[in-house]
Each structure stands twice: as C-alpha cells, then as structure tokens.
Design a protein around this motif. Structure first.
Motif, PDB file in Angstrom:
ATOM      1  N   LEU A 180      33.296  46.451  39.819  1.00 35.60           N
ATOM      2  CA  LEU A 180      34.710  46.391  39.429  1.00 35.60           C
ATOM      3  C   LEU A 180      35.037  47.365  38.293  1.00 35.60           C
ATOM      4  O   LEU A 180      36.175  47.404  37.838  1.00 35.60           O
ATOM      5  CB  LEU A 180      35.076  44.966  38.995  1.00 35.60           C
ATOM      6  CG  LEU A 180      35.107  43.913  40.090  1.00 35.60           C
ATOM      7  CD1 LEU A 180      35.382  42.538  39.492  1.00 35.60           C
ATOM      8  CD2 LEU A 180      36.150  44.253  41.147  1.00 35.60           C
ATOM      9  N   PRO A 220      40.412  41.966  38.575  1.00 32.46           N
ATOM     10  CA  PRO A 220      40.918  43.307  38.258  1.00 32.46           C
ATOM     11  C   PRO A 220      42.122  43.341  37.311  1.00 32.46           C
ATOM     12  O   PRO A 220      42.144  44.183  36.400  1.00 32.46           O
ATOM     13  CB  PRO A 220      41.231  43.903  39.630  1.00 32.46           C
ATOM     14  CG  PRO A 220      40.210  43.263  40.523  1.00 32.46           C
ATOM     15  CD  PRO A 220      40.150  41.837  40.024  1.00 32.46           C
ATOM     16  N   TRP A 227      28.510  42.788  40.115  1.00 27.38           N
ATOM     17  CA  TRP A 227      29.945  42.646  40.368  1.00 27.38           C
ATOM     18  C   TRP A 227      30.759  43.308  39.248  1.00 27.38           C
ATOM     19  O   TRP A 227      31.725  44.020  39.502  1.00 27.38           O
ATOM     20  CB  TRP A 227      30.293  41.171  40.517  1.00 27.38           C
ATOM     21  CG  TRP A 227      31.678  40.889  41.011  1.00 27.38           C
ATOM     22  CD1 TRP A 227      32.339  41.531  42.016  1.00 27.38           C
ATOM     23  CD2 TRP A 227      32.561  39.883  40.540  1.00 27.38           C
ATOM     24  NE1 TRP A 227      33.587  40.970  42.194  1.00 27.38           N
ATOM     25  CE2 TRP A 227      33.735  39.952  41.302  1.00 27.38           C
ATOM     26  CE3 TRP A 227      32.460  38.914  39.547  1.00 27.38           C
ATOM     27  CZ2 TRP A 227      34.809  39.094  41.097  1.00 27.38           C
ATOM     28  CZ3 TRP A 227      33.528  38.056  39.354  1.00 27.38           C
ATOM     29  CH2 TRP A 227      34.684  38.154  40.121  1.00 27.38           C
ATOM     30  N   THR A 230      37.828  39.117  43.781  1.00 27.76           N
ATOM     31  CA  THR A 230      37.613  40.556  43.648  1.00 27.76           C
ATOM     32  C   THR A 230      38.900  41.358  43.744  1.00 27.76           C
ATOM     33  O   THR A 230      39.057  42.364  43.059  1.00 27.76           O
ATOM     34  CB  THR A 230      36.608  41.030  44.722  1.00 27.76           C
ATOM     35  OG1 THR A 230      35.388  40.321  44.533  1.00 27.76           O
ATOM     36  CG2 THR A 230      36.333  42.521  44.616  1.00 27.76           C
TER      37      THR A 230
END
Length: 170
Positions: free
Chosen positions: A101, A66, A97, A61
């Motif tokens: 994000l 990212p 998720w 994460t």
C-alpha cells in the motif's frame, strides 16, 4: 475489558509487527517481527488505531486504509502522533501489506496475535464459516494520552471507522 468512549485504554496489550526499514522496503523482504508494548507506544500520545478484518481483502485494501495513508499529514496536523493499522493477520503479512500500500513508512501495520485483544474487548469477528477463522472487526479508536475519545465500529462499510469519521472526531 471493553473499549468505550471515555474509558482508559486497556493496559498490558501486546501486538506484533515487523518494523519498517528502507533496506527491507521490497514487498518480498522479510524483516524480523518484534513485540509492541502498546502501553509504551501510546503513553503521552494521541494515537489512532484502525482495525480491519484482513490484509489484502477488498474493502480493507481499496476503501479503508488508503485514505488514512493519503490523509496522514491532515491527521498529524490535528495532533495525531501515530496511526496504527491492526489485523489478526500475522506480522509478515501485515508488513507486506503495508509495503504494497506504500504506507509502511507512514504508519505501523501490526498483528493482533490470535485476535487476543479483539476477543478480550468484544471486537472479534468470527469468519470461520468463510474459512478465515476469528478476525478483528472493522473499527477505529482515538486514544489521547491513554483515554479513549472515540470508537467507531462498522459491521459493513467504513462510515464509522474511516478516515473522514476519525478526522471529524479529532
């Protein structure tokens, strides 16, 4: 089956995912999972498949996914048609998720049911002793019109599977 540079990407691979729609953009919205036929998804395209041991986990994460989202335009400028993020988590978790994000509208967040693809290709990671079951190793694969042109597997960190390594191989 094994995935290796220069090989043809395995055929008959099926993943599950919840397609992103703007009306279901809230992280708590639950869409309906569908099957993804990877043969059709990658046909004639350059695709980056990025795999992580688990959604909402620290490295995945904070450090791994990212940067792919931040550099999506650079990836596309280098000929990438699609980026697919893969984990053994169920498709609902992967969907949430992706939304958390802020990337569900940029890449597909998909599930490898029961780590079937990972197991068949030696890319599984047994985290049973940590209470997480069998997962997918951290890796990135570039598939160009069905051929594997790069595979980077990381036992630790994101040196081989991170966006910078992928961009360098495009």
């Amino acid at each position: 089956m094994t995935v290796s540079e220069g090989s043809t990407f395995p055929q008959g691979v099926k993943f599950n995912y919840v397609p992103y729609t703007p009306e279901d953009s809230d992280v708590l919205a639950c869409g309906v999972p569908i099957s993804m036929d990877l043969d059709k998804e990658i046909a004639g395209k350059k695709v980056v498949l990025v795999a992580v041991p688990g959604a909402f986990t620290p490295t995945c994460t904070a450090n791994h996914i990212p940067p792919f989202l931040e550099k999506i335009n650079e990836l596309k400028s280098k000929g990438v048609d699609e980026v697919i993020v893969l984990s053994a988590n169920d498709p609902f978790v992967m969907s949430a998720w992706g939304k958390a994000l802020h990337g569900a509208d940029k890449v597909k967040f998909v599930s490898d049911p029961n780590s079937q693809f990972a197991k068949a290709n030696g890319l599984d990671l047994d985290l049973t002793d940590k209470g997480m079951g069998v997962r997918v190793k951290r890796f990135a694969v570039i598939v160009d019109k069905g051929k594997v042109t790069y595979i980077g597997v990381d036992p630790q960190g994101v040196e081989k599977s991170g966006v910078d390594a992928v961009v360098a191989k495009l």
